[in-house]
Scaffold this motif. Structure first.
Motif, mmCIF file in Angstrom:
data_model
loop_
_atom_site.group_PDB
_atom_site.id
_atom_site.type_symbol
_atom_site.label_atom_id
_atom_site.label_comp_id
_atom_site.label_asym_id
_atom_site.label_seq_id
_atom_site.Cartn_x
_atom_site.Cartn_y
_atom_site.Cartn_z
ATOM 1 N N ASP A 14 0.863 -1.185 0.000
ATOM 2 C CA ASP A 14 0.000 0.000 0.000
ATOM 3 C C ASP A 14 0.898 1.234 0.000
ATOM 4 O O ASP A 14 1.333 1.700 1.053
ATOM 5 C CB ASP A 14 -0.915 -0.016 1.226
ATOM 6 N N GLU A 16 0.410 4.430 -0.647
ATOM 7 C CA GLU A 16 -0.089 5.625 0.032
ATOM 8 C C GLU A 16 0.039 5.504 1.556
ATOM 9 O O GLU A 16 0.513 6.419 2.231
ATOM 10 C CB GLU A 16 -1.550 5.874 -0.344
ATOM 11 N N LYS A 17 -0.358 4.364 2.085
ATOM 12 C CA LYS A 17 -0.259 4.136 3.531
ATOM 13 C C LYS A 17 1.203 4.116 3.974
ATOM 14 O O LYS A 17 1.563 4.689 5.008
ATOM 15 C CB LYS A 17 -0.939 2.812 3.874
ATOM 16 N N SER A 18 2.057 3.491 3.188
ATOM 17 C CA SER A 18 3.478 3.426 3.495
ATOM 18 C C SER A 18 4.104 4.818 3.461
ATOM 19 O O SER A 18 4.932 5.164 4.297
ATOM 20 C CB SER A 18 4.178 2.488 2.516
ATOM 21 N N LYS A 20 2.590 7.672 4.139
ATOM 22 C CA LYS A 20 2.152 8.382 5.348
ATOM 23 C C LYS A 20 2.971 7.931 6.556
ATOM 24 O O LYS A 20 3.212 8.709 7.472
ATOM 25 C CB LYS A 20 0.667 8.151 5.594
ATOM 26 N N ASN A 92 3.141 6.020 14.309
ATOM 27 C CA ASN A 92 2.554 5.866 12.980
ATOM 28 C C ASN A 92 2.237 4.429 12.607
ATOM 29 O O ASN A 92 1.975 4.130 11.447
ATOM 30 C CB ASN A 92 3.478 6.487 11.930
#
Length: 127
Positions: A14, A16-18, A20, A92
Motif C-alpha cells: 500500500d 499511500e499508507k506506506s 504516510k 505511525n
C-alpha cells in the motif's frame, strides 16, 4: 569509491499508507521525497535530489513481503534523533523490534518493523 551502497529499496503493498508512515520519520533523518511515481516513492537528502531510500510496489506485481534476517540500517547524527525516529515510527503504526539503547558494539540503535513487516534500524555511532 567511498560509497558502496547506492540505495535501499523496501517493498510495500500500500504505497499511500506506506508514504504516510515513512514521510515523517524520514524527515527526522533529513530526508525528503525526491521522486514519486505510481509504483514507488524515493527519499533523498534535503540538499540534493539523489534517491537513497525507496518504498515500492514489487516489480513482478506479486505481494510484497519482508526477508527473514533482512534489515535496513539508517544513520542518525544523535541519540535524540534515534529516540525520535523510534517514537514517531511507533506512533505511525510500526511494531517495536528493540527499544533505543546502546548495544554490544557501543553504538546506539532503535529497531522497528514498518507497516509491511520490513525491519528497519536507526543507528547513532558512538563518539
Amino acid at each position: 569509491m567511498s560509497n558502496v551502497i547506492s540505495f535501499v529499496m523496501v517493498g510495500t503493498n500500500d504505497l499511500e499508507k506506506s508514504n504516510k508512515f515513512y514521510e515523517p520519520i524520514m524527515k527526522l533523518l533529513g530526508l525528503k521525497q525526491v521522486s514519486v511515481t505510481d509504483r514507488y516513492i524515493g527519499y533523498g537528502h534535503q540538499s540534493d535530489n539523489v534517491v537513497i531510500f525507496y518504498i515500492t510496489k514489487p516489480h513482478n506485481k506479486e505481494k510484497a513481503s519482508f526477508g527473514n534476517g533482512t534489515m535496513v540500517a539508517l544513520s542518525a547524527d544523535t541519540k535524540e534523533i534515534v529516540d525520535s525516529f523510534h517514537a514517531k515510527a511507533l506512533e505511525n503504526g510500526a511494531t517495536d523490534e528493540g527499544k533505543p539503547g546502546t548495544r554490544s558494539d557501543g553504538n546506539y540503535y532503535g529497531y522497528i518493523r514498518d507497516l509491511d513487516g520490513n525491519k528497519i534500524t536507526v543507528r547513532c555511532v558512538a563518539n
